[in-house]
Design an enzyme around this catalytic site. Sequence first.
Site, PDB file in Angstrom:
ATOM      1  N   LYS A   1       0.861  -1.186   0.000  1.00 26.00           N
ATOM      2  CA  LYS A   1       0.000   0.000   0.000  1.00 26.00           C
ATOM      3  C   LYS A   1       0.897   1.237   0.000  1.00 26.00           C
ATOM      4  O   LYS A   1       1.464   1.631   1.007  1.00 26.00           O
ATOM      5  CB  LYS A   1      -0.907   0.060   1.236  1.00 26.00           C
ATOM      6  CG  LYS A   1      -1.995   1.104   1.028  1.00 26.00           C
ATOM      7  CD  LYS A   1      -2.332   1.927   2.236  1.00 26.00           C
ATOM      8  CE  LYS A   1      -1.437   3.083   2.525  1.00 26.00           C
ATOM      9  NZ  LYS A   1      -1.527   4.246   1.621  1.00 26.00           N
TER      10      LYS A   1
ATOM     11  N   GLY B   1      -4.815   3.504  -1.909  1.00 19.57           N
ATOM     12  CA  GLY B   1      -5.848   4.168  -1.114  1.00 19.57           C
ATOM     13  C   GLY B   1      -5.251   4.702   0.164  1.00 19.57           C
ATOM     14  O   GLY B   1      -4.028   4.791   0.302  1.00 19.57           O
TER      15      GLY B   1
ATOM     16  N   GLY C   1      -4.097   5.232   4.015  1.00 17.02           N
ATOM     17  CA  GLY C   1      -3.537   4.495   5.144  1.00 17.02           C
ATOM     18  C   GLY C   1      -4.514   4.429   6.301  1.00 17.02           C
ATOM     19  O   GLY C   1      -4.618   3.411   6.989  1.00 17.02           O
TER      20      GLY C   1
ATOM     21  N   GLY D   1      -4.760   0.749   6.838  1.00 20.41           N
ATOM     22  CA  GLY D   1      -3.601   0.458   7.683  1.00 20.41           C
ATOM     23  C   GLY D   1      -3.841  -0.690   8.645  1.00 20.41           C
ATOM     24  O   GLY D   1      -3.050  -1.639   8.719  1.00 20.41           O
TER      25      GLY D   1
ATOM     26  N   CYS E   1      14.055  11.771   4.959  1.00 25.54           N
ATOM     27  CA  CYS E   1      14.217  11.330   6.341  1.00 25.54           C
ATOM     28  C   CYS E   1      15.675  11.417   6.762  1.00 25.54           C
ATOM     29  O   CYS E   1      15.966  11.541   7.943  1.00 25.54           O
ATOM     30  CB  CYS E   1      13.692   9.912   6.490  1.00 25.54           C
ATOM     31  SG  CYS E   1      14.301   8.836   5.205  1.00 25.54           S
TER      32      CYS E   1
HETATM   33  P1  NAP Z   1       2.969   9.044   7.167  1.00 26.06           P
HETATM   34  O1  NAP Z   1       1.820   9.954   7.324  1.00 26.06           O
HETATM   35  O2  NAP Z   1       3.439   8.272   8.322  1.00 26.06           O
HETATM   36  O3  NAP Z   1       2.608   8.099   5.933  1.00 26.06           O
HETATM   37  C1  NAP Z   1       3.405   7.025   5.521  1.00 26.06           C
HETATM   38  C2  NAP Z   1       2.523   5.903   5.029  1.00 26.06           C
HETATM   39  O4  NAP Z   1       1.698   5.449   6.099  1.00 26.06           O
HETATM   40  C3  NAP Z   1       1.575   6.306   3.912  1.00 26.06           C
HETATM   41  O5  NAP Z   1       1.413   5.227   3.020  1.00 26.06           O
HETATM   42  C4  NAP Z   1       0.293   6.550   4.658  1.00 26.06           C
HETATM   43  O6  NAP Z   1      -0.847   6.382   3.857  1.00 26.06           O
HETATM   44  C5  NAP Z   1       0.352   5.463   5.688  1.00 26.06           C
HETATM   45  N1  NAP Z   1      -0.530   5.681   6.842  1.00 26.06           N
HETATM   46  C6  NAP Z   1      -1.057   6.845   7.299  1.00 26.06           C
HETATM   47  N2  NAP Z   1      -1.828   6.610   8.372  1.00 26.06           N
HETATM   48  C7  NAP Z   1      -1.789   5.274   8.604  1.00 26.06           C
HETATM   49  C8  NAP Z   1      -2.364   4.410   9.568  1.00 26.06           C
HETATM   50  N3  NAP Z   1      -3.147   4.874  10.528  1.00 26.06           N
HETATM   51  N4  NAP Z   1      -2.099   3.086   9.494  1.00 26.06           N
HETATM   52  C9  NAP Z   1      -1.299   2.598   8.523  1.00 26.06           C
HETATM   53  N5  NAP Z   1      -0.740   3.366   7.572  1.00 26.06           N
HETATM   54  C10 NAP Z   1      -0.969   4.687   7.623  1.00 26.06           C
HETATM   55  O7  NAP Z   1       4.251   9.795   6.670  1.00 26.06           O
HETATM   56  P2  NAP Z   1       4.299  10.834   5.509  1.00 26.06           P
HETATM   57  O8  NAP Z   1       3.833  12.138   6.031  1.00 26.06           O
HETATM   58  O9  NAP Z   1       3.588  10.302   4.354  1.00 26.06           O
HETATM   59  O10 NAP Z   1       5.898  10.858   5.226  1.00 26.06           O
HETATM   60  C11 NAP Z   1       6.798  11.656   5.939  1.00 26.06           C
HETATM   61  C12 NAP Z   1       7.411  10.933   7.123  1.00 26.06           C
HETATM   62  O11 NAP Z   1       8.017   9.730   6.716  1.00 26.06           O
HETATM   63  C13 NAP Z   1       8.531  11.727   7.761  1.00 26.06           C
HETATM   64  O12 NAP Z   1       8.403  11.650   9.158  1.00 26.06           O
HETATM   65  C14 NAP Z   1       9.795  11.007   7.315  1.00 26.06           C
HETATM   66  O13 NAP Z   1      10.901  11.122   8.140  1.00 26.06           O
HETATM   67  C15 NAP Z   1       9.353   9.619   7.204  1.00 26.06           C
HETATM   68  N6  NAP Z   1      10.186   8.907   6.244  1.00 26.06           N
HETATM   69  C16 NAP Z   1      11.110   8.039   6.700  1.00 26.06           C
HETATM   70  C17 NAP Z   1      11.922   7.361   5.815  1.00 26.06           C
HETATM   71  C18 NAP Z   1      12.951   6.381   6.284  1.00 26.06           C
HETATM   72  O14 NAP Z   1      13.471   5.650   5.471  1.00 26.06           O
HETATM   73  N7  NAP Z   1      13.263   6.312   7.546  1.00 26.06           N
HETATM   74  C19 NAP Z   1      11.787   7.580   4.465  1.00 26.06           C
HETATM   75  C20 NAP Z   1      10.835   8.485   4.027  1.00 26.06           C
HETATM   76  C21 NAP Z   1      10.025   9.134   4.931  1.00 26.06           C
HETATM   77  P3  NAP Z   1      -1.588   7.662   3.211  1.00 26.06           P
HETATM   78  O15 NAP Z   1      -0.634   8.250   2.244  1.00 26.06           O
HETATM   79  O16 NAP Z   1      -2.747   7.050   2.547  1.00 26.06           O
HETATM   80  O17 NAP Z   1      -1.908   8.581   4.327  1.00 26.06           O
END
Ligand code: NAP
Length: 474
Positions: free
Chosen positions: A170, A201, A203, A207, A279
């Site tokens: 996803k 779709g 998260g 999720g 990140c």
């Molecule tokens: P996010 O809100 O945590 O979203 C990441 C993924 O999780 C998306 O596919 C999102 O789906 C999904 N998601 C959201 N709510 C969820 C839930 N309740 N249960 C399961 N999945 C859920 O993060 P983001 O804002 O997209 O990305 C930025 C963050 O990612 C930053 O904090 C960054 O540091 C971190 N990041 C870390 C790395 C690493 O390798 N360590 C790499 C890239 C990014 P939707 O898009 O549908 O909401």
Amino acid sequence: MLEYNNIFIDGQWVPACSGEFSTLVNPATEEAFARVPASHPQDVDTAVAAARRAFPAWSRTSAAERKGYIDAICAGLTERADELASLISQEMGIPVHFAKGIQVNGPIQGLSIFGNLAHTMEEERQEEGYLVVRDPIGVCAFITPWNFPLFQVIAKVGPALAAGCTSVLKPSEQTPLACFVFAEICEQVGLPAGVFNLVTGKGSVMGDALSTHPEVDMVSFTGSTEVGVQIAKAAAGDVKRVCQELGGKSPFVVAPGANVAKAIKYVVKDSMFNSGQMCVQLSRVLVHEDQYEEAVEVARTVAESLRIGDPTDRGTFLGPLSSMRARDSVVRYIEKGVAEGARLVTGGPERPEGLERGAYVKPTVFADVTNDMAIAREEIFGPVLCLIKYRDEDEAVRIANDTEFGLSSGVWAEDRETQLRIARQLHAGQVKVNGPAFSFAAPFGGYKKSGNGREWGASGLVEYTEEKAILLGG
Ligand code: NAP
Ligand code: MG
């Protein structure tokens, strides 16, 4: 309007059972340009069931066979590299000329490394009285973010394929397009049905279905720490393996007496790349007090030289942020930095000149930042850099490690001894010494709240396996 009407389950393109779609918005133009299915938890069920059915046969294929599929997928991705770069640029704003390298060719290289590592699954270790073998862990659920849409997917699907695991992906709701291309290529190369499944779709909707599904053995997540924790809790009931790649607030230590001009030029460009949405961004730059004002001036000059604008223009260094929501959040941090008393060297919360539309934020540098300020502690995820002053090397290391994260870090020093002395003291999964390129073979992952587990290369593959000891009696 680009329209994807189906998701990919069990080797077939099928409509999502919600019958609904979500719309993608290009952050440079703020215009809708594509739509994709908004899957339902029931689609997750169907996809997991397909992955479960495919697992026994796939897990018994030879490593050579799996390498064959991986190599064929690499070739398919290479053929469509320009299209992939364009799709990724439109969905998240990275300049298209950068997208081809870091967002497409890099991940293809990473995937081919997994192909070359597949044979290690067949290596057995004979010890005194026992034999050690490795099995693929099983069915994997993948949840990925929007900042590196294909890169993060291949970091997970690549080792899963090499190990003999099956998966359900996803991707981020904002950036699913490269995943459709990936699925088309899987179909084209004849990957057995159910080995790779794609559900697109939200998260928040799917999720839980992924992280609590009893037929899922492992969940690998990349994204925010907040969601990562939620997923780990949800997965704990079934004792699933959970890998988390989360946020960071990575330090960059310019050693006392180092070449400040070179060090700062590198770190400003590196941290503004992808509009800072990384990140691993080296967002806290630590400079000795004697060289501090020189560093501030170099940072200003370099930041002001970076061209911001249309991501289809080859001269552009910074495109927009990935969404207007992301822009709002970064602008709020810039305002907070000013309110906290940091010195705004360049940039700021206003729109860049001439860019009246789009999620653009000026490359912003703050000086006189102390490590207790919110802009030094919290991940901003934008083109914002903090310059922090230190008095001696020990203090630099102490400030560098004074963070709840530990994903990346950097050192700039003129001699190997200083480089390694500082690098060995940093609490982070990677240390970049004097501006190296990203390695798709080196282990990547977080200490502390930056995550659990490692991705890429041999260490990334091990995460997808169970180790089995066969104790040999008479
Ligand atoms: P996010 O809100 O945590 O979203 C990441 C993924 O999780 C998306 O596919 C999102 O789906 C999904 N998601 C959201 N709510 C969820 C839930 N309740 N249960 C399961 N999945 C859920 O993060 P983001 O804002 O997209 O990305 C930025 C963050 O990612 C930053 O904090 C960054 O540091 C971190 N990041 C870390 C790395 C690493 O390798 N360590 C790499 C890239 C990014 P939707 O898009 O549908 O909401
Ligand atoms: Mg999100």
